[in-house]
Scaffold this motif. Structure first.
Motif, short mmCIF file in Angstrom:
data_model
loop_
_atom_site.label_atom_id
_atom_site.label_comp_id
_atom_site.label_asym_id
_atom_site.label_seq_id
_atom_site.Cartn_x
_atom_site.Cartn_y
_atom_site.Cartn_z
N THR A 99 0.81 -1.22 0.00
CA THR A 99 0.00 0.00 0.00
C THR A 99 0.84 1.28 0.00
O THR A 99 0.58 2.19 -0.80
N PRO A 100 1.88 1.40 0.84
CA PRO A 100 2.70 2.63 0.79
C PRO A 100 3.36 2.84 -0.58
O PRO A 100 3.48 3.97 -1.05
N LEU A 101 3.78 1.75 -1.23
CA LEU A 101 4.38 1.85 -2.56
C LEU A 101 3.36 2.36 -3.57
O LEU A 101 3.65 3.25 -4.38
N PHE A 102 2.15 1.77 -3.54
CA PHE A 102 1.13 2.19 -4.50
C PHE A 102 0.80 3.67 -4.32
O PHE A 102 0.67 4.41 -5.30
N GLU A 103 0.69 4.10 -3.07
CA GLU A 103 0.37 5.52 -2.82
C GLU A 103 1.52 6.43 -3.26
O GLU A 103 1.29 7.51 -3.81
N ALA A 104 2.75 5.98 -3.03
CA ALA A 104 3.91 6.77 -3.48
C ALA A 104 3.95 6.88 -5.00
O ALA A 104 4.41 7.89 -5.55
N SER A 105 3.43 5.85 -5.68
CA SER A 105 3.47 5.86 -7.15
C SER A 105 2.61 6.97 -7.74
O SER A 105 2.79 7.37 -8.90
N ASN A 106 1.68 7.52 -6.95
CA ASN A 106 0.89 8.66 -7.44
C ASN A 106 1.78 9.85 -7.76
O ASN A 106 1.39 10.72 -8.56
N GLN A 107 2.98 9.90 -7.14
CA GLN A 107 3.89 11.01 -7.38
C GLN A 107 4.53 10.96 -8.77
O GLN A 107 5.28 11.87 -9.15
N LEU A 108 4.25 9.91 -9.52
CA LEU A 108 4.77 9.83 -10.88
C LEU A 108 3.97 10.71 -11.84
O LEU A 108 4.34 10.85 -13.01
N ARG A 109 2.89 11.31 -11.37
CA ARG A 109 2.04 12.10 -12.27
C ARG A 109 2.83 13.20 -12.98
O ARG A 109 2.74 13.36 -14.20
N GLU A 110 3.60 13.97 -12.24
CA GLU A 110 4.31 15.12 -12.85
C GLU A 110 5.36 14.68 -13.87
O GLU A 110 5.35 15.17 -15.01
N PRO A 111 6.28 13.75 -13.53
CA PRO A 111 7.27 13.37 -14.54
C PRO A 111 6.65 12.68 -15.76
O PRO A 111 7.13 12.89 -16.89
N ILE A 112 5.58 11.92 -15.56
CA ILE A 112 4.95 11.28 -16.73
C ILE A 112 4.21 12.30 -17.56
O ILE A 112 4.21 12.24 -18.80
N SER A 113 3.60 13.29 -16.92
CA SER A 113 2.96 14.39 -17.66
C SER A 113 3.99 15.12 -18.53
O SER A 113 3.72 15.44 -19.71
N GLN A 114 5.16 15.37 -17.97
CA GLN A 114 6.23 16.02 -18.75
C GLN A 114 6.65 15.16 -19.93
O GLN A 114 6.86 15.68 -21.04
N LEU A 115 6.77 13.86 -19.69
CA LEU A 115 7.14 12.95 -20.78
C LEU A 115 6.11 12.99 -21.90
O LEU A 115 6.46 13.05 -23.08
N LEU A 116 4.83 12.97 -21.54
CA LEU A 116 3.77 12.99 -22.56
C LEU A 116 3.81 14.28 -23.36
O LEU A 116 3.64 14.26 -24.60
#
Length: 474
Positions: A99-116
């Motif tokens: 669960t802590p890993l899954f919640e931390a993965s939400n922080q990938l939004r910004e770098p993935i948005s930049q990639l897109l």
């Protein structure tokens, strides 16, 4: 009037960005899908955390390691998070340490948005294929005019449809089902996940609605009825969602190469007679308690059937840094010596695809994670189904009651109980050495032929893959 020569920026046609949930079964399915899409000559970008990209590459089986060079990996750092070691409490079967890993993965939004945004400047179209539970991370795709998203559903069409159908009030159900569409006595979803994980999933689902389609790692040879029912449900909701059944994602023709680098368990299988070995593995997210390990060990020994047992605890969140925190599984004293003539125990990662494809493998005792289900079905191997959590109880019903290519080890209603050695012995004997087992093996072999045929040229999955690629490329 003289025409003015303007330099028009030439964009490449299409790029695909894959965004997996950082858990082995999800990483693996989407890495195999990445290879499938790359085989059409389309650039594929696999975006995740540094650790989990490394894990996915290290554990990839059934493909030449050089094939990874065709995929562009984007390694992002996750923020620090506290992660408890995997639990071995049988009353809490879901691996809540994730669960802590899954919640931390939400922080990938910004770098993935930049990639897109970067890719949208280089390609005419950017297609995002994201895990169902990574919707929050990719939602900025809505802000990019030349981008569209497809949601990867990491479970079976059968389980997805039954869960969806169950959630619709009786008076609002848009059509009637045939009596055999959903078996009676379906296991409840109670105990399949913790409330924290359910809350995480709920927040992800709330973000859905911008996707153009759902992608399933299945094929119509296995679940055609349930893909059709999902289509029917979408049409009654006036939804534009398309369902693509383009699996199996993994290779189905595995060569039994006699090389020095082969895993030792494959060399052991070479020495066994055809169809005589039951393969025992409960995936990367299950930790059996010591008393259950002892009963399983005794049951396998008492059955007198040859076995290959992968005995591991659940993965920690970082398989490279945290492995030493995970308590090793313990066998009864002297056990390995007693069974050395007909059993092999592997205590590290094992090449499951190659094991299931090996001629000596005649059965699979499995947790029924969807990855394992698809691999066993494509290789024509019947299953002793022992679901542990998540979608596994309903996947087990698909295998044992709908397709009739397996037998239950333990009913979901008794999930909190230790399965006794006598039960395990009887299940193994039934699957591997009875008339009932022979019929299961025959049906499994026929299904395996159908699945492999579906991805051959002109097969239904092959045609559906072509259709999907055409759909994202136009």
């Amino acid at each position: 009037m003289e025409s003015q020569n303007c330099k028009v920026k030439q964009l490449h046609p299409v790029a695909v960005v894959i965004v997996p949930l950082p858990a082995q079964g999800h990483l693996n399915q989407l890495l195999h899908l990445s290879h499938l899409i790359a085989s059409y000559g389309i650039p594929v970008h696999y975006a995740g955390s540094t650790t989990h990209n490394r894990q996915a590459k290290l554990r990839l089986h059934g493909r030449d390691s050089q094939s990874l060079a065709k995929i562009h990996f984007h390694d992002f750092q996750l923020p620090p998070y506290h992660s408890p070691p995997p639990s071995i409490d049988i009353s809490v079967p879901f691996p809540d340490h994730f669960t802590p890993l899954f919640e931390a993965s939400n922080q990938l939004r910004e770098p993935i948005s930049q990639l897109l945004h970067q890719l949208s400047q280089k390609f005419s179209r950017v297609v995002v294929i994201h895990d169902h539970t990574m919707t929050y991370v990719v939602q900025d795709v809505k802000l990019i005019p030349n981008a569209k998203a497809f949601t990867f559903i990491p479970i079976s069409a059968f389980t997805m449809f039954s869960n969806t159908w169950e959630s619709i009030p009786e008076e609002a159900k848009p059509f009637k089902l045939d009596s055999n569409d959903i078996p009676e006595n379906m296991p409840t979803n109670e105990g399949c996940a913790t409330k924290e994980v359910l809350e995480f999933a709920r927040k992800q689902i709330e973000c859905l609605g911008f996707e153009s389609g759902w992608i399933f790692n299945t094929c119509r040879a296995i679940e055609g009825k349930y893909v059709t029912l999902l289509d029917k449900l979408s049409s009654t909701n006036k939804s534009q969602i398309k369902h693509f059944a383009i699996g199996p994602f993994h290779p189905v023709n595995i060569e039994n190469k006699n090389s020095e680098n082969r895993h030792q368990c494959l060399k052991w299988l070479d020495e066994q007679e055809k169809g005589t070995v039951i393969y025992v593995s409960f995936g990367s997210t299950t930790s059996l308690p010591d008393d259950q390990i002892e009963e399983l060990a005794n049951g396998l020994e008492q059955s007198e059937v040859k076995f290959l047992w992968v005995l591991r605890r659940a993965d920690p969140n970082d398989v490279f840094e945290e492995a030493d925190r995970v308590k090793k599984a313990q066998l009864p004293e002297g056990y390995e010596d007693r069974v050395k003539d007909r059993g092999m125990i592997v205590k590290d990662w094992a090449p499951q695809l190659e094991i299931l494809a090996h001629p000596s493998t005649g059965g699979f005792m499995s947790h029924c994670g969807w990855n394992s289900c698809m691999e066993s079905m494509s290789m024509g191997v019947p299953v002793a189904a022992w679901p542990m959590h998540s979608d596994q109880p309903r996947n087990a019903v698909l295998l044992t009651e709908v397709l009739r290519i397996g037998i239950l080890v333990r009913d979901w209603a008794h999930r909190g109980e230790v399965v006794k050695s006598s039960t395990i012995e009887n299940v193994v004997k039934t699957l591997m050495a009875s008339e009932e087992g022979k019929e299961m093996k025959k049906r499994a072999a026929e299904l395996g032929e159908s699945v492999r045929g579906s991805v051959a040229e002109g097969g239904v999955s092959c045609l559906e893959r072509d259709s999907f690629i055409a759909h994202i490329s136009k």
